[in-house]
Design an enzyme around this catalytic site. Structure first.
Site, PDB file in Angstrom:
ATOM      1  N   ASP A   1      49.103  70.852  78.514  1.00  0.00           N
ATOM      2  CA  ASP A   1      49.171  69.884  77.413  1.00  0.00           C
ATOM      3  C   ASP A   1      47.896  69.047  77.380  1.00  0.00           C
ATOM      4  OD1 ASP A   1      51.678  70.751  76.868  1.00  0.00           O
ATOM      5  OD2 ASP A   1      52.730  69.059  77.798  1.00  0.00           O
TER       6      ASP A   1
ATOM      7  N   GLU B   1      62.172  64.164  80.480  1.00  0.00           N
ATOM      8  CA  GLU B   1      62.429  63.837  79.072  1.00  0.00           C
ATOM      9  C   GLU B   1      63.899  64.092  78.715  1.00  0.00           C
ATOM     10  OE1 GLU B   1      59.293  66.282  77.336  1.00  0.00           O
ATOM     11  OE2 GLU B   1      58.086  64.512  76.909  1.00  0.00           O
TER      12      GLU B   1
ATOM     13  N   ASP C   1      57.683  60.293  82.258  1.00  0.00           N
ATOM     14  CA  ASP C   1      56.649  60.694  81.306  1.00  0.00           C
ATOM     15  C   ASP C   1      55.938  59.407  80.935  1.00  0.00           C
ATOM     16  OD1 ASP C   1      56.647  62.275  77.981  1.00  0.00           O
ATOM     17  OD2 ASP C   1      55.043  61.480  79.245  1.00  0.00           O
TER      18      ASP C   1
ATOM     19  N   LEU D   1      53.506  58.538  79.014  1.00  0.00           N
ATOM     20  CA  LEU D   1      53.256  58.238  77.616  1.00  0.00           C
ATOM     21  C   LEU D   1      53.697  59.391  76.734  1.00  0.00           C
ATOM     22  CD1 LEU D   1      51.941  55.575  76.524  1.00  0.00           C
ATOM     23  CD2 LEU D   1      50.310  57.146  75.521  1.00  0.00           C
ATOM     24  N   ASP D   2      54.902  59.240  76.197  1.00  0.00           N
ATOM     25  CA  ASP D   2      55.448  60.270  75.307  1.00  0.00           C
ATOM     26  C   ASP D   2      54.971  59.994  73.879  1.00  0.00           C
ATOM     27  OD1 ASP D   2      57.477  62.333  74.444  1.00  0.00           O
ATOM     28  OD2 ASP D   2      58.132  60.589  73.321  1.00  0.00           O
TER      29      ASP D   2
ATOM     30  N   GLU E   1      54.750  63.726  84.309  1.00  0.00           N
ATOM     31  CA  GLU E   1      54.281  64.795  83.430  1.00  0.00           C
ATOM     32  C   GLU E   1      52.801  65.065  83.661  1.00  0.00           C
ATOM     33  OE1 GLU E   1      54.014  64.161  79.071  1.00  0.00           O
ATOM     34  OE2 GLU E   1      54.836  66.181  78.892  1.00  0.00           O
ATOM     35  N   GLU E   2      52.084  64.036  84.114  1.00  0.00           N
ATOM     36  CA  GLU E   2      50.627  64.158  84.229  1.00  0.00           C
ATOM     37  C   GLU E   2      50.160  64.728  85.561  1.00  0.00           C
ATOM     38  OE1 GLU E   2      50.988  63.056  80.545  1.00  0.00           O
ATOM     39  OE2 GLU E   2      49.233  63.947  81.483  1.00  0.00           O
TER      40      GLU E   2
ATOM     41  N   ASP F   1      47.364  58.503  78.298  1.00  0.00           N
ATOM     42  CA  ASP F   1      48.276  59.227  79.204  1.00  0.00           C
ATOM     43  C   ASP F   1      47.900  58.927  80.651  1.00  0.00           C
ATOM     44  OD1 ASP F   1      48.219  62.036  77.008  1.00  0.00           O
ATOM     45  OD2 ASP F   1      50.012  60.894  77.533  1.00  0.00           O
TER      46      ASP F   1
END
Ligand code: AFP
Length: 345
Positions: free
Chosen positions: A62, A272, A109, A111-112, A90-91, A68
């Protein structure tokens, strides 16, 4: 002077003497503090150097935006001071095992919705808190139903924190003067029936039949089997869609589809779908893949994707029915199956 309870007061009231609950509350308080710092950045945008510029790609391919990475750093710094066994983001490619004997583990997460940053649209942070199992590395291969707490923050016109500790859903709004979250909604309940759906309709040709049948039924409105007209929204930010559904009901769909890489949808199960499903169910709604309850799912891998359909319980149940009922196509007179014939190229 507003009289609303602060987040800290609410957490104190809900925690009691249980050490596990107190550990959860400490993590929630730290995440809340980190979110205020992130909110300060999002509301300043380019003035804070937030441009939405890609900074590379995360381990799952992504695109990684500048905020992020900064949001991930802020959250890690806030949680790093606490007795937490495992962090998952997520990162980051892999788990961060900090203190394997600590009672809780946190997935987030940071920064969604980050593709919205430079268009001034709402973005957010999502988090899930699990009990740490005896093997800490298995912290996020538990079913979603094992969660101790889940929440998300929407950085929008208001900065709002949505939280469940398994005893209903509360909404807190950031008081920018005092820099405290204040309780503005408690024991939130999602209306069971809704006439608003959220899906990226540009993908219609890629959807499976049940999803197409459901959306076409919505599009048929009062002329179709559903017997009522629908409205549509698609913000491209899960936290904003979820917040709207908590306030006025609706159904959100990010299903799997025929596109390469989207067979299991786009959203991630651990940080998420699991937290969102916990919140939505605690508010009386439903959260499913179309065939399975999301909270029953046990992740195989950390960044595993999953189809996510969630919202008003009657609408979710209708969608599930379309996944399991035989000859669903014959049940509807939607455009796909109505006067234009069963299959439209
Ligand atoms: P980004 O964080 O890459 O912007 O993705 C946001 C998201 O995961 C979720 O918040 C949205 O509902 C969804 O993706 C939007 O996906 P599409 O861009 O495919 O509509």
């Amino acid at each position: 002077m507003s009289q609303e309870l602060t987040l800290q007061q609410r957490l104190e009231a809900l925690a009691g003497p249980d050490p596990l609950r107190r550990a959860v509350n400490e993590a929630v308080a730290a995440l809340a503090q980190a979110s205020i710092e992130i909110s300060d950045l999002t509301c300043r945008g380019a003035l804070a150097g937030i441009t939405g510029q890609a900074r590379g790609r995360n381990t799952d391919g992504d695109v990684q935006k500048d905020l992020d990475v900064r949001a991930d750093d802020i959250i890690r710094a806030a949680l790093g001071r606490l007795p937490i066994a495992v962090l998952a983001s997520e990162e980051m490619a892999d788990l961060d095992i900090l203190n394997a004997n600590a009672p809780i583990s946190v997935a987030f997460d940071p920064l969604d919705g980050s593709s919205n940053i430079n268009t001034n649209m709402s973005v957010g942070t999502i988090f899930s808190i699990m009990p740490t199992p005896s093997d800490a590395s298995a912290a996020f291969t538990q079913p979603g139903s094992a969660q101790l707490a889940a929440g998300f923050v929407v950085y929008g016109p208001q900065t709002s924190l949505v939280l469940t500790l398994g005893q209903g859903v509360d909404i807190f709004t950031l008081d920018r003067d005092s820099r405290e979250y204040k309780l503005t909604g408690s024991t939130v309940q999602i209306p069971p029936n809704a006439t608003e759906f959220a899906i990226n309709a540009s993908n219609r040709r890629h959807w499976d039949l049940p999803v197409r049948a459901y959306i076409d039924e919505c599009l048929m409105g009062a002329d179709g089997m559903g017997g009522k007209d629908f409205n549509m929204r698609w913000i491209g930010s899960l936290v904003a869609e979820a917040f709207r559904i908590l306030i006025r009901g609706g159904i959100f769909l990010y299903p799997g589809d025929a596109r390469h890489g989207y067979e299991e949808g786009r959203l991630r199960l651990v940080y998420e779908a699991h937290p969102m499903a916990f919140i939505i169910e605690q508010a009386g709604g439903g959260a499913t893949t179309g065939r399975q309850r999301v909270l029953d799912l046990v992740p195989r891998t950390l960044h595993q994707r999953v189809p996510l359909i969630m919202g008003s319980i009657k609408n979710v149940q209708r969608l599930e029915h379309m996944h399991t009922a035989p000859d669903v196509a014959l049940e509807t007179n939607a455009p796909l199956f109505g006067h234009r014939g069963l299959f439209r190229v």
